[in-house]
Motif scaffolding. Structure first.
Motif, short mmCIF file in Angstrom:
data_model
loop_
_atom_site.label_atom_id
_atom_site.label_comp_id
_atom_site.label_asym_id
_atom_site.label_seq_id
_atom_site.Cartn_x
_atom_site.Cartn_y
_atom_site.Cartn_z
N LEU A 99 -42.94 -32.09 -14.88
CA LEU A 99 -43.35 -31.59 -16.20
C LEU A 99 -44.65 -32.24 -16.67
O LEU A 99 -45.62 -31.54 -16.97
N PRO A 100 -44.72 -33.60 -16.70
CA PRO A 100 -45.99 -34.20 -17.11
C PRO A 100 -47.14 -33.86 -16.16
O PRO A 100 -48.25 -33.57 -16.62
N LEU A 101 -46.86 -33.84 -14.86
CA LEU A 101 -47.92 -33.51 -13.91
C LEU A 101 -48.39 -32.07 -14.12
O LEU A 101 -49.59 -31.78 -14.08
N GLY A 102 -47.41 -31.17 -14.35
CA GLY A 102 -47.76 -29.78 -14.60
C GLY A 102 -48.61 -29.62 -15.85
O GLY A 102 -49.55 -28.83 -15.88
N PHE A 118 -55.52 -27.62 -6.24
CA PHE A 118 -54.18 -28.18 -6.08
C PHE A 118 -53.12 -27.12 -6.36
O PHE A 118 -52.21 -26.89 -5.56
N ILE A 119 -53.29 -26.43 -7.50
CA ILE A 119 -52.28 -25.44 -7.90
C ILE A 119 -52.19 -24.32 -6.87
O ILE A 119 -51.10 -23.96 -6.41
N GLU A 120 -53.35 -23.79 -6.50
CA GLU A 120 -53.33 -22.64 -5.59
C GLU A 120 -52.78 -23.02 -4.22
O GLU A 120 -52.07 -22.24 -3.60
N PHE A 121 -53.11 -24.23 -3.76
CA PHE A 121 -52.60 -24.63 -2.46
C PHE A 121 -51.08 -24.79 -2.50
O PHE A 121 -50.35 -24.24 -1.68
N MET A 122 -50.58 -25.53 -3.50
CA MET A 122 -49.15 -25.80 -3.57
C MET A 122 -48.34 -24.52 -3.76
O MET A 122 -47.25 -24.37 -3.26
N THR A 165 -42.28 -25.35 4.28
CA THR A 165 -43.42 -25.86 5.05
C THR A 165 -43.80 -27.25 4.58
O THR A 165 -44.06 -28.15 5.38
N LEU A 166 -43.84 -27.40 3.23
CA LEU A 166 -44.21 -28.70 2.69
C LEU A 166 -43.21 -29.77 3.12
O LEU A 166 -43.58 -30.90 3.42
N LEU A 167 -41.92 -29.38 3.18
CA LEU A 167 -40.91 -30.35 3.58
C LEU A 167 -41.09 -30.74 5.05
O LEU A 167 -40.96 -31.91 5.40
N PHE A 168 -41.43 -29.78 5.87
CA PHE A 168 -41.70 -30.10 7.28
C PHE A 168 -42.90 -31.02 7.40
O PHE A 168 -42.88 -31.98 8.17
N VAL A 169 -43.93 -30.71 6.60
CA VAL A 169 -45.11 -31.57 6.60
C VAL A 169 -44.69 -32.98 6.22
O VAL A 169 -45.08 -33.96 6.86
N ALA A 170 -43.83 -33.07 5.19
CA ALA A 170 -43.39 -34.38 4.72
C ALA A 170 -42.64 -35.12 5.82
O ALA A 170 -42.80 -36.32 5.99
N SER A 171 -41.83 -34.39 6.58
CA SER A 171 -40.96 -35.10 7.52
C SER A 171 -41.65 -35.41 8.84
O SER A 171 -41.37 -36.42 9.45
N THR A 172 -42.58 -34.56 9.27
CA THR A 172 -43.16 -34.79 10.59
C THR A 172 -44.66 -35.03 10.56
O THR A 172 -45.15 -36.08 10.96
N MET A 173 -45.40 -34.09 9.99
CA MET A 173 -46.85 -34.13 10.14
C MET A 173 -47.51 -35.29 9.42
O MET A 173 -48.58 -35.75 9.82
N LEU A 174 -46.87 -35.75 8.31
CA LEU A 174 -47.49 -36.81 7.53
C LEU A 174 -47.75 -38.05 8.38
O LEU A 174 -48.70 -38.78 8.15
N VAL A 233 -40.08 -36.53 0.38
CA VAL A 233 -39.50 -35.28 -0.12
C VAL A 233 -39.66 -35.21 -1.63
O VAL A 233 -40.05 -34.17 -2.18
N LEU A 234 -39.39 -36.32 -2.32
CA LEU A 234 -39.52 -36.34 -3.77
C LEU A 234 -40.94 -35.95 -4.19
O LEU A 234 -41.14 -35.15 -5.10
N ILE A 235 -41.92 -36.52 -3.50
CA ILE A 235 -43.31 -36.23 -3.85
C ILE A 235 -43.63 -34.76 -3.62
O ILE A 235 -44.21 -34.09 -4.47
N MET A 236 -43.21 -34.24 -2.48
CA MET A 236 -43.51 -32.84 -2.16
C MET A 236 -42.85 -31.89 -3.16
O MET A 236 -43.47 -30.95 -3.64
N VAL A 237 -41.58 -32.15 -3.45
CA VAL A 237 -40.87 -31.28 -4.39
C VAL A 237 -41.54 -31.33 -5.77
O VAL A 237 -41.74 -30.31 -6.43
N THR A 238 -41.93 -32.54 -6.19
CA THR A 238 -42.60 -32.69 -7.47
C THR A 238 -43.92 -31.91 -7.50
O THR A 238 -44.19 -31.16 -8.44
N PHE A 239 -44.74 -32.09 -6.46
CA PHE A 239 -46.03 -31.39 -6.41
C PHE A 239 -45.82 -29.88 -6.45
O PHE A 239 -46.51 -29.14 -7.15
N PHE A 240 -44.85 -29.43 -5.65
CA PHE A 240 -44.60 -27.99 -5.55
C PHE A 240 -44.23 -27.42 -6.91
O PHE A 240 -44.80 -26.44 -7.38
N SER A 241 -43.29 -28.09 -7.57
CA SER A 241 -42.83 -27.57 -8.85
C SER A 241 -43.89 -27.74 -9.93
O SER A 241 -44.03 -26.91 -10.83
N ALA A 242 -44.69 -28.82 -9.84
CA ALA A 242 -45.74 -29.04 -10.84
C ALA A 242 -46.74 -27.89 -10.84
O ALA A 242 -47.24 -27.49 -11.89
#
Lengths: 376, 282
Positions: free
Chosen positions: A185-188, A209-213, A220-229, A245-254
C-alpha cells in the motif's frame, strides 16, 4: 387534461397547518419491508418462492454429505467409509496442525500462535478508529513486524532458530499475504504519486517499474525469485527464499495498487489542489491532508480488490516449493491413509480463503460507509 | 415587473443602470477609502501570459494600493480570472513582473509560500475539502502553515465562522451545506490565514439569487474592515457599491479602469459601452 380535477384543485389553499400522520399500514416496519422486498408484485413473489425452494433443495441435499453422514473421528479413509457415507472430516482433524503451521517444530508452535493473536492487536488500531487507546497502540503496530520476525525466526532472546523452509500452511499464507498487503500500500501510493510527478526522472522510473511488474505474470516473478536471482547476486550470498518471495509479491501488488490509486487521484478536481495551494500548503501537505485522503477513499473498492487477489495469489508459492495450505493438502493426499479425499481437503482450504477474503470485503464496505461524507 | 424578493440580482442591476443613467449616488454605499493607503501591495508590470500559442494576457500593468477594492469585469475569455490567478501563482506568467507585498513572484518556492500565506483566494466552485468538517476546513491552514496549536486554530476559525454568520455549521461537512453557506465557509477559510489581500474569482457565479445576496453581504462587510480586495464578478451592483476602482478587460488587456461612478456613467471605450449595455440591458 382532466378538467374536473383541475377545476376543484384550482385556487386550493391550505387553511390550517396539518399535523404529520403515521404512514399507512403495510408501508413501514416488518410487513412493509417484506412487501417491498419479497412480495412487491407477482414476478417478485414468484422469484421469492423459487429462491426459497432452490435453497431448500440445495441445503437438504448437501447437508447429508456435509454434516449428517459426515465422519469426524477416524484413523484412515477406510475407517471413515466403514462408519458412514458422508464427508471424512477426520483428515482435517488429523492434519490440522500441519495446515496451520506447516513443518514448524512442534515444540515452538506457540510462537506463530502468539504472532497470530498479536496480529489482531496490531491491525486493530490501524483499521478501527474507535480502538481503545489507539494512539498508544499504533506504536505497537509499528513494532509488530520486527516482533513477529524475531519470534518466528528465533535466534535471539534464547529462542531456538527456525528455518523459513519449515514455514507452511495458513501461517505462510498470512505471512506472505499480510506483509504483501501492508508493504504494497505505501509503496503503491509512492509509485502513484511518482507517476504523476512533474520530475521527469521520477515519473519515468515509476512508469517503468509499474509497467514491468504489471506486464509479467506473478508466477514468472516467483521463478525469478527462486532461481534466476542467484545469477545476479554475488556468489556465496545467502538471500532467504521466503524474503525474496515477500519482495516479489509486494512489488507485484504495489504496481496494481499504484494504478488503482492513480485512478483515484485523477478523480480529484483541480480545484482541490488550487484551494490547498491558495491557503499555503506545500506539495506534501496538500497530498497528505487534501488529495490523498480523498483519492484513497474513492479507491477503496479497487484497493481491496487487489488485496484479495494478492491474498489468493499467495497459493502460487507452491510452484517454487513453499508449502502453502494447498501444498500441505497435497502432502495429506499423498498419504496412503487419506488417499482420494481431495473434496474434503480442498473444501477446507477454500473455506479458509473464503473467510479471510469475505472479512476483507465486509471491512471495505464498512469503511466506505464510514467515510461517506458527501450525503450524510 | 419582478417582485423584489424574487430576484435581487435583477434589482441590483436595475439600480446600477438607473444610477448609471441618472448619476444618483446610492445612500447605503459604505464609505470609500479612496486610495486608502498609498502603499502599493500589488504591482504588475508589462505582464504577459500564454496558454500554448494563445496569448491570454497582454501587457498588463496594474498597481493596487493597501485597502483598495477593485472589481474586474469583462466578457468571458477576456483573461480576468487568469489575471487574478497569476497573483498567487496558480497560473505562471511568462513575461513581465508581479510584485506582491514587496516580494517578486518567481519560481522560488520560498517566496511563493510567503506570498500565498498573505493572499487569500475564493473560488467560483468553493473548493471546500469535502472530507473535512467546516471547522477542519478552516483550521487546516493555520495548523499546518502557521503551525498554530489546534485549540488556538479552532478558536480563530470559530471567530471567522461567526463573522460569516455560520458558527452553528462548524461540525458539518461541506456536502451538507447550501451553496451560499459553502461560499461563506470558503471566505472564512481564507480569512483564517489572516491574509492582507483577498482574491475573489467569480464568487457568486455558481449561486442562486437568494444566496448571491448572503455572499455579497459577507463581502461588503469584509470590505468595510479595510481588506484589500480584487474581485472578478458580474455583479455590477456590488461594483457600484463597494469598489474603489472598476477594471474592464477584453481580449487579455485592461481596456478601461475608473472609479465606479465614472465607469458606469461615462464609459470611454466602445467595447466597455457595448459590454455595459449588454450586462445591464435586461
Amino acid at each position: 387534461m382532466a378538467p374536473q380535477r383541475s377545476q376543484s384543485a384550482r385556487g386550493y389553499v391550505a387553511k390550517v397547518s396539518l399535523p404529520a400522520l403515521p404512514p399507512p399500514i403495510g408501508t413501514s416496519g416488518l410487513i412493509g419491508w417484506l412487501r417491498q422486498n419479497l412480495f412487491y408484485n407477482l414476478t417478485n413473489s414468484l422469484m421469492t418462492i423459487f429462491t426459497v425452494v432452490l435453497l431448500w433443495l440445495l441445503v437438504s441435499s448437501a447437508s447429508g454429505w456435509f454434516v449428517i453422514d459426515a465422519v469426524m473421528q477416524a484413523g484412515s479413509k477406510q475407517e471413515c467409509l466403514k462408519i458412514d457415507s458422508g464427508a471424512c472430516w477426520a483428515v482435517i482433524g488429523k492434519r490440522i496442525e500441519q495446515f496451520m503451521f506447516g513443518f514448524y517444530p512442534e515444540a515452538e508452535r506457540w510462537r506463530p500462535l502468539v504472532c497470530f493473536l498479536l496480529l489482531f492487536v496490531a491491525i486493530g488500531p490501524l483499521l478501527l478508529p474507535s480502538f481503545p487507546a489507539r494512539r498508544q497502540m499504533l506504536w505497537f503496530s509499528a513494532i509488530y513486524p520486527v516482533l513477529t520476525g524475531v519470534l518466528l525466526l528465533g535466534g535471539a532472546f534464547g529462542l531456538p532458530p527456525v528455518k523459513t523452509a519449515l514455514f507452511g500452511g495458513f501461517m505462510l499464507t498470512l505471512i506472505v499475504g499480510v506483509t504483501g498487503i501492508a508493504a504494497s500500500l505505501p509503496l503503491g501510493i509512492l509509485l502513484a504519486l511518482g507517476r504523476q510527478s512533474k520530475l521527469l526522472a521520477v515519473r519515468t522510473l515509476s512508469v517503468m517499474f509499474i509497467e514491468f511488474m504489471r506486464g509479467v505474470p506473478l508466477i514468472t516473478l516467483l521463478f525469478v525469485a527462486s532461481t534466476m536471482l542467484n545469477y545476479f547476486l554475488p556468489p556465496g550470498t545467502h538471500f532467504d527464499l521466503l524474503l525474496r518471495v515477500l519482495i516479489m509479491v509486494t512489488f507485484f501488488s504495489a504496481a496494481y495498487i499504484a494504478e488503482v490509486i492513480r485512478g483515484g487521484l485523477q478523480a480529484i478536481p483541480a480545484g482541490q489542489y488550487e484551494a490547498a495551494q491558495s491557503i499555503g500548503l506545500n506539495y506534501w501537505q496538500t497530498t497528505r491532508l487534501v488529495t490523498l485522503p480523498q483519492a484513497l477513499k474513492i479507491s477503496i473498492p479497487g484497493i481491496v480488490n487487489t488485496f484479495i487477489g494478492l491474498y489468493k495469489d499467495t497459493t502460487l508459492v507452491i510452484v517454487i516449493g513453499l508449502l502453502d495450505p494447498l501444498g500441505i493438502g497435497r502432502a495429506a493426499l499423498a498419504d496412503a491413509n487419506w488417499n482420494g479425499l481431495s473434496n474434503e481437503i480442498y473444501l477446507f482450504v477454500a473455506l479458509f480463503f473464503f473467510v479471510s477474503c469475505f472479512a476483507m470485503s465486509r471491512y471495505s464496505l464498512w469503511l466506505e460507509k464510514r467515510l461517506a461524507t458527501e450525503h450524510r | 415587473m419582478t417582485p423584489p424578493s424574487a430576484s435581487k440580482r435583477t434589482a441590483r442591476k436595475t439600480a446600477a443602470r438607473s444610477k448609471a443613467k441618472n448619476g444618483v449616488k446610492e445612500k447605503t454605499a459604505p464609505k470609500r477609502s479612496g486610495k486608502a493607503g498609498n502603499m502599493s501591495v500589488i504591482k504588475i508590470g508589462q505582464m504577459n501570459k500564454w496558454y500554448g500559442d494563445f496569448h491570454v494576457l497582454r501587457d498588463i500593468n496594474l498597481e493596487v494600493y493597501e485597502g483598495e477594492r477593485i472589481v474586474i469585469c469583462g466578457p468571458s475569455g477576456s483573461g480576468k480570472s487568469t489575471l487574478i490567478r497569476c497573483i498567487n501563482r496558480l497560473e505562471v506568467h511568462h513575461k513581465g513582473c508581479i510584485i506582491v507585498n514587496n516580494t517578486e513572484l518567481t519560481s522560488d518556492l520560498k517566496n511563493l509560500e510567503t506570498i500565498r500565506k498573505n493572499v487569500g483566494m475564493v473560488f467560483q466552485s468553493f473548493n471546500l475539502f469535502p472530507h473535512l468538517t467546516v471547522l477542519e476546513n478552516c483550521t487546516l491552514g493555520p495548523i499546518w502553515v502557521h503551525k498554530m496549536p489546534q485549540a488556538e486554530a479552532e478558536a480563530l476559525a470559530m471567530e471567522y465562522l461567526e463573522r460569516v454568520r455560520i458558527p452553528e455549521q462548524a461540525g458539518k461537512y461541506p456536502g451538507q451545506l447550501s451553496g451560499g453557506q459553502q461560499q461563506r465557509v470558503a471566505i472564512a477559510r481564507s480569512l483564517c490565514m489572516k491574509p492582507n489581500i483577498m482574491l475573489f474569482d467569480e464568487p457568486t457565479s455558481a449561486l442562486d439569487p437568494e444566496m448571491i445576496k448572503e455572499v455579497l453581504d459577507t463581502m461588503i462587510e469584509l470590505a468595510e474592515t479595510g481588506m484589500t480586495m480584487l474581485v472578478v464578478t458580474h455583479e455590477m451592483g456590488f461594483a457600484n457599491k463597494v469598489a474603489d476602482r472598476v477594471i474592464f478587460m477584453d481580449e487579455g488587456q485592461i481596456v478601461e479602469q475608473n472609479e465606479p461612478e465614472a465607469f458606469f456613467n461615462n464609459p470611454q471605450s466602445d467595447r466597455t459601452k457595448s459590454f455595459l449595455s449588454q450586462i445591464l440591458g435586461h
